[in-house]
Write a protein that holds these residues in place. Structure first.
Motif, PDB file in Angstrom:
ATOM      1  N   MET A   1     -45.864 -23.555  53.415  1.00 58.11           N
ATOM      2  CA  MET A   1     -45.816 -22.206  52.893  1.00 58.11           C
ATOM      3  C   MET A   1     -47.242 -21.757  52.592  1.00 58.11           C
ATOM      4  SD  MET A   1     -43.705 -20.796  49.569  1.00 58.11           S
ATOM      5  CE  MET A   1     -42.173 -20.453  50.388  1.00 58.11           C
ATOM      6  N   ARG A   2     -47.580 -20.513  52.875  1.00 59.46           N
ATOM      7  CA  ARG A   2     -48.909 -19.943  52.590  1.00 59.46           C
ATOM      8  C   ARG A   2     -48.818 -19.156  51.288  1.00 59.46           C
ATOM      9  NH1 ARG A   2     -52.999 -16.390  54.732  1.00 59.46           N
ATOM     10  NH2 ARG A   2     -54.939 -17.388  54.140  1.00 59.46           N
ATOM     11  N   ILE A   3     -49.619 -19.552  50.300  1.00 59.90           N
ATOM     12  CA  ILE A   3     -49.487 -19.045  48.939  1.00 59.90           C
ATOM     13  C   ILE A   3     -50.827 -18.535  48.416  1.00 59.90           C
ATOM     14  CG2 ILE A   3     -48.839 -19.656  46.573  1.00 59.90           C
ATOM     15  CD1 ILE A   3     -47.150 -21.964  47.861  1.00 59.90           C
ATOM     16  N   LEU A   4     -50.800 -17.375  47.764  1.00 56.29           N
ATOM     17  CA  LEU A   4     -51.955 -16.796  47.085  1.00 56.29           C
ATOM     18  C   LEU A   4     -51.892 -17.165  45.609  1.00 56.29           C
ATOM     19  CD1 LEU A   4     -54.357 -14.733  46.786  1.00 56.29           C
ATOM     20  CD2 LEU A   4     -52.587 -12.987  46.407  1.00 56.29           C
ATOM     21  N   ILE A   5     -53.040 -17.576  45.061  1.00 55.63           N
ATOM     22  CA  ILE A   5     -53.166 -17.779  43.616  1.00 55.63           C
ATOM     23  C   ILE A   5     -54.346 -16.950  43.143  1.00 55.63           C
ATOM     24  CG2 ILE A   5     -53.552 -19.388  41.715  1.00 55.63           C
ATOM     25  CD1 ILE A   5     -52.437 -21.626  43.479  1.00 55.63           C
ATOM     26  N   THR A   6     -54.086 -15.941  42.282  1.00 54.03           N
ATOM     27  CA  THR A   6     -55.178 -15.185  41.667  1.00 54.03           C
ATOM     28  C   THR A   6     -55.514 -15.871  40.342  1.00 54.03           C
ATOM     29  OG1 THR A   6     -53.887 -13.607  40.359  1.00 54.03           O
ATOM     30  CG2 THR A   6     -54.245 -13.062  42.683  1.00 54.03           C
ATOM     31  N   GLY A   7     -56.744 -15.692  39.888  1.00 53.95           N
ATOM     32  CA  GLY A   7     -57.168 -16.414  38.686  1.00 53.95           C
ATOM     33  C   GLY A   7     -57.239 -17.908  38.956  1.00 53.95           C
ATOM     34  N   ALA A   8     -57.537 -18.256  40.202  1.00 60.57           N
ATOM     35  CA  ALA A   8     -57.471 -19.643  40.650  1.00 60.57           C
ATOM     36  C   ALA A   8     -58.549 -20.545  40.058  1.00 60.57           C
ATOM     37  CB  ALA A   8     -57.527 -19.708  42.171  1.00 60.57           C
ATOM     38  N   ALA A   9     -59.575 -19.968  39.450  1.00 60.98           N
ATOM     39  CA  ALA A   9     -60.605 -20.788  38.819  1.00 60.98           C
ATOM     40  C   ALA A   9     -60.215 -21.190  37.393  1.00 60.98           C
ATOM     41  CB  ALA A   9     -61.939 -20.046  38.786  1.00 60.98           C
ATOM     42  N   GLY A  10     -59.157 -20.586  36.884  1.00 66.98           N
ATOM     43  CA  GLY A  10     -58.717 -20.878  35.526  1.00 66.98           C
ATOM     44  C   GLY A  10     -57.904 -22.161  35.433  1.00 66.98           C
ATOM     45  N   PHE A  11     -57.597 -22.541  34.211  1.00 68.80           N
ATOM     46  CA  PHE A  11     -56.901 -23.795  33.931  1.00 68.80           C
ATOM     47  C   PHE A  11     -55.562 -23.883  34.659  1.00 68.80           C
ATOM     48  CE2 PHE A  11     -54.046 -26.326  31.172  1.00 68.80           C
ATOM     49  CZ  PHE A  11     -54.703 -27.542  31.247  1.00 68.80           C
ATOM     50  N   VAL A  12     -54.717 -22.876  34.489  1.00 68.47           N
ATOM     51  CA  VAL A  12     -53.384 -22.901  35.101  1.00 68.47           C
ATOM     52  C   VAL A  12     -53.495 -22.804  36.624  1.00 68.47           C
ATOM     53  CG1 VAL A  12     -51.162 -21.711  35.258  1.00 68.47           C
ATOM     54  CG2 VAL A  12     -52.271 -21.984  33.041  1.00 68.47           C
ATOM     55  N   GLY A  13     -54.385 -21.944  37.107  1.00 68.26           N
ATOM     56  CA  GLY A  13     -54.570 -21.804  38.545  1.00 68.26           C
ATOM     57  C   GLY A  13     -54.997 -23.106  39.196  1.00 68.26           C
ATOM     58  N   ARG A  19     -51.282 -29.176  42.531  1.00 69.62           N
ATOM     59  CA  ARG A  19     -49.905 -29.579  42.828  1.00 69.62           C
ATOM     60  C   ARG A  19     -49.445 -29.063  44.200  1.00 69.62           C
ATOM     61  NH1 ARG A  19     -44.644 -30.016  39.163  1.00 69.62           N
ATOM     62  NH2 ARG A  19     -43.248 -30.570  40.840  1.00 69.62           N
ATOM     63  N   LEU A  20     -49.711 -27.792  44.471  1.00 69.91           N
ATOM     64  CA  LEU A  20     -49.268 -27.210  45.742  1.00 69.91           C
ATOM     65  C   LEU A  20     -49.984 -27.843  46.936  1.00 69.91           C
ATOM     66  CD1 LEU A  20     -48.928 -23.464  44.716  1.00 69.91           C
ATOM     67  CD2 LEU A  20     -47.082 -25.111  45.114  1.00 69.91           C
ATOM     68  N   LEU A  21     -51.277 -28.133  46.784  1.00 69.82           N
ATOM     69  CA  LEU A  21     -51.999 -28.811  47.854  1.00 69.82           C
ATOM     70  C   LEU A  21     -51.432 -30.211  48.080  1.00 69.82           C
ATOM     71  CD1 LEU A  21     -55.646 -27.673  47.128  1.00 69.82           C
ATOM     72  CD2 LEU A  21     -54.303 -27.137  49.167  1.00 69.82           C
ATOM     73  N   ASN A  22     -51.126 -30.907  46.996  1.00 65.97           N
ATOM     74  CA  ASN A  22     -50.539 -32.245  47.127  1.00 65.97           C
ATOM     75  C   ASN A  22     -49.193 -32.206  47.849  1.00 65.97           C
ATOM     76  OD1 ASN A  22     -52.724 -33.420  45.873  1.00 65.97           O
ATOM     77  ND2 ASN A  22     -51.741 -33.586  43.885  1.00 65.97           N
ATOM     78  N   GLU A  23     -48.492 -31.088  47.757  1.00 67.89           N
ATOM     79  CA  GLU A  23     -47.214 -30.923  48.446  1.00 67.89           C
ATOM     80  C   GLU A  23     -47.392 -30.439  49.884  1.00 67.89           C
ATOM     81  OE1 GLU A  23     -44.830 -28.323  46.012  1.00 67.89           O
ATOM     82  OE2 GLU A  23     -44.686 -29.806  44.395  1.00 67.89           O
ATOM     83  N   GLY A  24     -48.643 -30.154  50.281  1.00 71.12           N
ATOM     84  CA  GLY A  24     -48.922 -29.774  51.657  1.00 71.12           C
ATOM     85  C   GLY A  24     -48.944 -28.284  51.952  1.00 71.12           C
ATOM     86  N   HIS A  25     -48.890 -27.451  50.921  1.00 70.00           N
ATOM     87  CA  HIS A  25     -48.922 -26.006  51.133  1.00 70.00           C
ATOM     88  C   HIS A  25     -50.325 -25.550  51.529  1.00 70.00           C
ATOM     89  CE1 HIS A  25     -44.858 -25.427  49.678  1.00 70.00           C
ATOM     90  NE2 HIS A  25     -45.144 -26.247  48.675  1.00 70.00           N
ATOM     91  N   ARG A  26     -50.405 -24.390  52.156  1.00 71.95           N
ATOM     92  CA  ARG A  26     -51.677 -23.746  52.499  1.00 71.95           C
ATOM     93  C   ARG A  26     -51.939 -22.685  51.437  1.00 71.95           C
ATOM     94  NH1 ARG A  26     -51.163 -20.857  57.234  1.00 71.95           N
ATOM     95  NH2 ARG A  26     -48.945 -20.780  56.831  1.00 71.95           N
ATOM     96  N   LEU A  27     -53.129 -22.707  50.855  1.00 76.20           N
ATOM     97  CA  LEU A  27     -53.423 -21.829  49.723  1.00 76.20           C
ATOM     98  C   LEU A  27     -54.583 -20.888  50.010  1.00 76.20           C
ATOM     99  CD1 LEU A  27     -53.271 -24.340  46.728  1.00 76.20           C
ATOM    100  CD2 LEU A  27     -51.401 -23.074  47.804  1.00 76.20           C
ATOM    101  N   LEU A  28     -54.486 -19.706  49.432  1.00 71.79           N
ATOM    102  CA  LEU A  28     -55.579 -18.753  49.356  1.00 71.79           C
ATOM    103  C   LEU A  28     -55.878 -18.604  47.876  1.00 71.79           C
ATOM    104  CD1 LEU A  28     -57.535 -16.766  50.614  1.00 71.79           C
ATOM    105  CD2 LEU A  28     -55.702 -15.064  50.626  1.00 71.79           C
ATOM    106  N   LEU A  29     -57.030 -19.120  47.439  1.00 70.72           N
ATOM    107  CA  LEU A  29     -57.421 -19.112  46.035  1.00 70.72           C
ATOM    108  C   LEU A  29     -58.442 -18.015  45.809  1.00 70.72           C
ATOM    109  CD1 LEU A  29     -58.007 -22.977  45.684  1.00 70.72           C
ATOM    110  CD2 LEU A  29     -55.898 -21.701  45.231  1.00 70.72           C
ATOM    111  N   THR A  30     -58.222 -17.182  44.784  1.00 72.75           N
ATOM    112  CA  THR A  30     -59.164 -16.109  44.511  1.00 72.75           C
ATOM    113  C   THR A  30     -59.419 -15.972  43.014  1.00 72.75           C
ATOM    114  OG1 THR A  30     -59.748 -13.807  44.995  1.00 72.75           O
ATOM    115  CG2 THR A  30     -57.449 -14.242  44.413  1.00 72.75           C
TER     116      THR A  30
END
Length: 114
Positions: A1-13, A19-30
């Motif tokens: 799954m291709r997933i966007l995470i905003t606020g990705a530099a923060g603690f929760v992001g 976790r999502l990378l460990n599950e094999g997802h493709r991420l767009l971090l911003t």
């Protein structure tokens, strides 16, 4: 799954990205700074980072290939209380802009009229 995470530099992001990378997802971090790819994550090659002010540059991260988005960017209470206009811009207007750009990307991808 291709997933966007905003606020990705923060603690929760960062926790979610790992976790999502460990599950094999493709991420767009911003984030407004270049968000790091979590160092302990597997599949780090599945992450792309984009430095963006979502108020000005929401279109940079609204990709028609995205399947999900986690919206974590924000100015928390003390910061937004000290500067109401900045808090409103980041917490309300930037969120509206990214959601609107994602809506447009979805309509484009699905072939529906805007």
């Amino acid at each position: 799954m291709r997933i966007l995470i905003t606020g990705a530099a923060g603690f929760v992001g960062q926790l979610l990205a790992e976790r999502l990378l460990n599950e094999g997802h493709r991420l767009l971090l911003t984030d407004v700074i270049e968000p790091p790819i979590p160092s302990a994550a597997k599949n780090r090659e599945n992450a792309k980072t984009v430095k963006a002010d979502l108020y000005e540059e929401a279109a940079k991260v609204a990709d028609e290939d995205l399947e999900a988005a986690f919206i974590f960017h924000g100015i928390m209470s003390a910061g937004s209380e000290a500067n109401f206009e900045l808090g409103y811009r980041v917490n309300v207007q930037s969120t509206f802009r990214i959601l609107d750009e994602l809506r447009k990307a979805y309509l484009f991808e699905s072939g529906r009229q805007r």
